[in-house]
Structures are given as C-alpha cells and as structure tokens.
Write a protein that holds these residues in place. Structure first.
Motif, PDB file in Angstrom:
ATOM      1  N   ASN A 154       0.842  -1.196   0.000  1.00 46.42           N
ATOM      2  CA  ASN A 154       0.000   0.000   0.000  1.00 46.42           C
ATOM      3  C   ASN A 154       0.878   1.247   0.000  1.00 46.42           C
ATOM      4  O   ASN A 154       1.826   1.348   0.776  1.00 46.42           O
ATOM      5  N   SER A 155       0.545   2.193  -0.877  1.00 47.92           N
ATOM      6  CA  SER A 155       1.347   3.414  -0.936  1.00 47.92           C
ATOM      7  C   SER A 155       0.514   4.585  -1.444  1.00 47.92           C
ATOM      8  O   SER A 155      -0.491   4.421  -2.124  1.00 47.92           O
ATOM      9  N   THR A 156       0.987   5.781  -1.096  1.00 43.49           N
ATOM     10  CA  THR A 156       0.408   7.048  -1.542  1.00 43.49           C
ATOM     11  C   THR A 156       1.508   7.817  -2.252  1.00 43.49           C
ATOM     12  O   THR A 156       2.674   7.695  -1.909  1.00 43.49           O
ATOM     13  N   LYS A 157       1.134   8.602  -3.249  1.00 40.52           N
ATOM     14  CA  LYS A 157       2.129   9.425  -3.934  1.00 40.52           C
ATOM     15  C   LYS A 157       1.814  10.891  -3.671  1.00 40.52           C
ATOM     16  O   LYS A 157       0.674  11.334  -3.796  1.00 40.52           O
ATOM     17  N   ILE A 158       2.846  11.631  -3.286  1.00 40.25           N
ATOM     18  CA  ILE A 158       2.736  13.075  -3.090  1.00 40.25           C
ATOM     19  C   ILE A 158       3.299  13.744  -4.331  1.00 40.25           C
ATOM     20  O   ILE A 158       4.465  13.547  -4.675  1.00 40.25           O
ATOM     21  N   HIS A 159       2.478  14.516  -5.025  1.00 41.41           N
ATOM     22  CA  HIS A 159       2.911  15.306  -6.184  1.00 41.41           C
ATOM     23  C   HIS A 159       3.114  16.726  -5.666  1.00 41.41           C
ATOM     24  O   HIS A 159       2.176  17.351  -5.168  1.00 41.41           O
ATOM     25  N   LEU A 160       4.344  17.228  -5.796  1.00 42.76           N
ATOM     26  CA  LEU A 160       4.700  18.470  -5.127  1.00 42.76           C
ATOM     27  C   LEU A 160       5.334  19.459  -6.090  1.00 42.76           C
ATOM     28  O   LEU A 160       6.106  19.083  -6.965  1.00 42.76           O
ATOM     29  N   ALA A 161       4.968  20.721  -5.929  1.00 38.41           N
ATOM     30  CA  ALA A 161       5.618  21.825  -6.640  1.00 38.41           C
ATOM     31  C   ALA A 161       6.299  22.692  -5.597  1.00 38.41           C
ATOM     32  O   ALA A 161       5.689  23.045  -4.582  1.00 38.41           O
ATOM     33  N   GLY A 174      13.127  25.781  -2.843  1.00 43.61           N
ATOM     34  CA  GLY A 174      12.777  24.434  -2.421  1.00 43.61           C
ATOM     35  C   GLY A 174      11.630  24.365  -1.428  1.00 43.61           C
ATOM     36  O   GLY A 174      11.377  23.316  -0.838  1.00 43.61           O
ATOM     37  N   LEU A 175      10.902  25.472  -1.250  1.00 43.93           N
ATOM     38  CA  LEU A 175       9.767  25.481  -0.319  1.00 43.93           C
ATOM     39  C   LEU A 175       8.485  25.125  -1.065  1.00 43.93           C
ATOM     40  O   LEU A 175       8.237  25.634  -2.162  1.00 43.93           O
ATOM     41  N   PRO A 176       7.658  24.257  -0.501  1.00 43.14           N
ATOM     42  CA  PRO A 176       6.440  23.816  -1.195  1.00 43.14           C
ATOM     43  C   PRO A 176       5.454  24.951  -1.427  1.00 43.14           C
ATOM     44  O   PRO A 176       5.258  25.805  -0.570  1.00 43.14           O
ATOM     45  N   VAL A 177       4.837  24.955  -2.624  1.00 46.61           N
ATOM     46  CA  VAL A 177       3.818  25.951  -2.943  1.00 46.61           C
ATOM     47  C   VAL A 177       2.491  25.313  -3.327  1.00 46.61           C
ATOM     48  O   VAL A 177       1.451  25.953  -3.265  1.00 46.61           O
ATOM     49  N   TYR A 178       2.514  24.039  -3.731  1.00 46.07           N
ATOM     50  CA  TYR A 178       1.272  23.348  -4.082  1.00 46.07           C
ATOM     51  C   TYR A 178       1.527  21.848  -4.040  1.00 46.07           C
ATOM     52  O   TYR A 178       2.638  21.397  -4.345  1.00 46.07           O
ATOM     53  N   TYR A 179       0.509  21.081  -3.655  1.00 44.54           N
ATOM     54  CA  TYR A 179       0.657  19.626  -3.626  1.00 44.54           C
ATOM     55  C   TYR A 179      -0.671  18.949  -3.945  1.00 44.54           C
ATOM     56  O   TYR A 179      -1.746  19.545  -3.798  1.00 44.54           O
ATOM     57  N   GLU A 180      -0.580  17.710  -4.388  1.00 44.55           N
ATOM     58  CA  GLU A 180      -1.735  16.851  -4.600  1.00 44.55           C
ATOM     59  C   GLU A 180      -1.359  15.449  -4.157  1.00 44.55           C
ATOM     60  O   GLU A 180      -0.184  15.072  -4.192  1.00 44.55           O
ATOM     61  N   LEU A 181      -2.350  14.680  -3.758  1.00 40.60           N
ATOM     62  CA  LEU A 181      -2.142  13.286  -3.362  1.00 40.60           C
ATOM     63  C   LEU A 181      -2.825  12.365  -4.361  1.00 40.60           C
ATOM     64  O   LEU A 181      -3.873  12.698  -4.912  1.00 40.60           O
TER      65      LEU A 181
END
Length: 198
Positions: A120-127, A132-139
């Motif tokens: 079982n796994s989840t993927k974090i899609h990150l911008a 290098g600081l996160p500004v947007y993400y989706e799972l």
C-alpha cells in the motif's frame, strides 16, 4: 527543551492567519502546540514520544486532528506559499509507504492509497519554489504516474519563469502546456526519445 522552529516573527504571521479565520480563538498555548506538531513532523517520532515541553502528547494530537479537519493547516500552507520565490518551479512525485492498517475500512472518501508490488502506498505530487519550499501539492494512489498530475501542478502554482522536472515528465503535451502558461519548460528527454535533447 527540544530545538524550536518558530521565531517570534514567524509566529506573529502564522497566528494572524490562524485567528483571522475566526474558527479558533487566541490561546497562549497554541504556539507550543504548533511547535509540537512541527517537531513531530520533522522527526517522525510517535505522538506518544513527544517531549513534554510541548504539553501533553494527546492534547497536541487532538489539536492536530481538529486543525486538519477545520482546514487551518491548509490555510497556513496557502498563506506561506504566497511569499514564494516563483522564478523557478520544480515539480516531482514521491511515494510514501502506507501502514498495513491504513486502508480496508469502508469509506466514501478518497484515501489516495493504491496497491503496488511494494504494498500500500500514496504518492505526493509536489511543486516547490526556487528555494525548495512547497507551494502546491496533490495526493494520489501510489501506482499513479507522475505525468498524470503534471498539468494540474503547473496550473495551480503562481506564475513562474521556468518549470523544471525530471525525465518522468517527458511529454510534448506538457511542454506546450507550460509554454501556454508563459513559462519555459526545463525537462530532459528520455534516452529513447526520437525528438532529441532540449
């Protein structure tokens, strides 16, 4: 006392965002609670092992759940991402292993947990921004390819000059989408690409 992460200036900014929403009220222990949450996220220790300097672990855990459900933590994330350095945007995906007991219960909600050979796994899609600081993400489910969320990551980020990604994002459609958003794509081509290097 454990090493803290919030300076007085940072706390002043975060507390204004938290209290202006009107969904939580001003309490003096909120700063230590947020420090406890950040400490747990940074170190990865179990909730029960949080140092007592932050307060009772159970109170911090309950507050974390409450603020998550109310959207307070998302509001903090959005407020911090407004001050990003958007000259460059870097996008990528990362797989997170899900605990064996994390799925299986019936729910109408999308849990973003997928089955793969690794379990079982989840993927974090990150911008992230230039620093290098996160500004947007989706799972998504762990077996989802990175390219599926690429256009959404670019579209939901503030305007940038360059969009940087790895070979997993090699797609002419994505390059055209980035150019249509007034940015320059910096995406290497795969070794078997017939187009050549960019």
């Amino acid at each position: 006392m454990p090493r803290l992460m919030l300076t007085d200036g940072t706390w002043n900014v975060l507390s204004k965002v938290m209290y202006l929403s009107g969904r939580i009220y001003n309490k003096p222990n909120h700063r230590k609670t947020l420090e406890g949450i950040l400490y747990k996220m940074r170190t990865g220790i179990p909730w029960r092992d949080l140092p007592s300097d932050f307060g009772r672990w159970s109170a911090i855990y309950r507050r974390f759940n409450l603020w998550s459900k109310k959207g307070i933590l998302n509001e903090l994330f959005r407020a911090l991402s407004r001050d990003a350095d958007m000259d460059w945007v870097f996008i990528d995906g990362s797989i997170v292993r899900a605990h064996q007991h994390s799925c299986g219960a019936r729910t109408a909600d999308n849990e973003s947990i997928g089955k793969s050979r690794g379990g079982n796994s989840t993927k974090i899609h990150l911008a992230v921004d230039s620093g290098g600081l996160p500004v947007y993400y989706e799972l998504s489910c762990g077996n989802t390819h990175d390219i599926v969320h690429a256009e959404s990551l670019v579209a939901n980020c503030p305007t940038s000059n360059m969009v940087v990604a790895d070979k997993g994002y090699d797609s002419e459609k994505l390059r055209a989408f980035v150019r249509n958003n007034n940015a320059t794509p910096v995406i290497p081509r795969k070794g078997n690409s017939l187009v050549g290097n960019e």
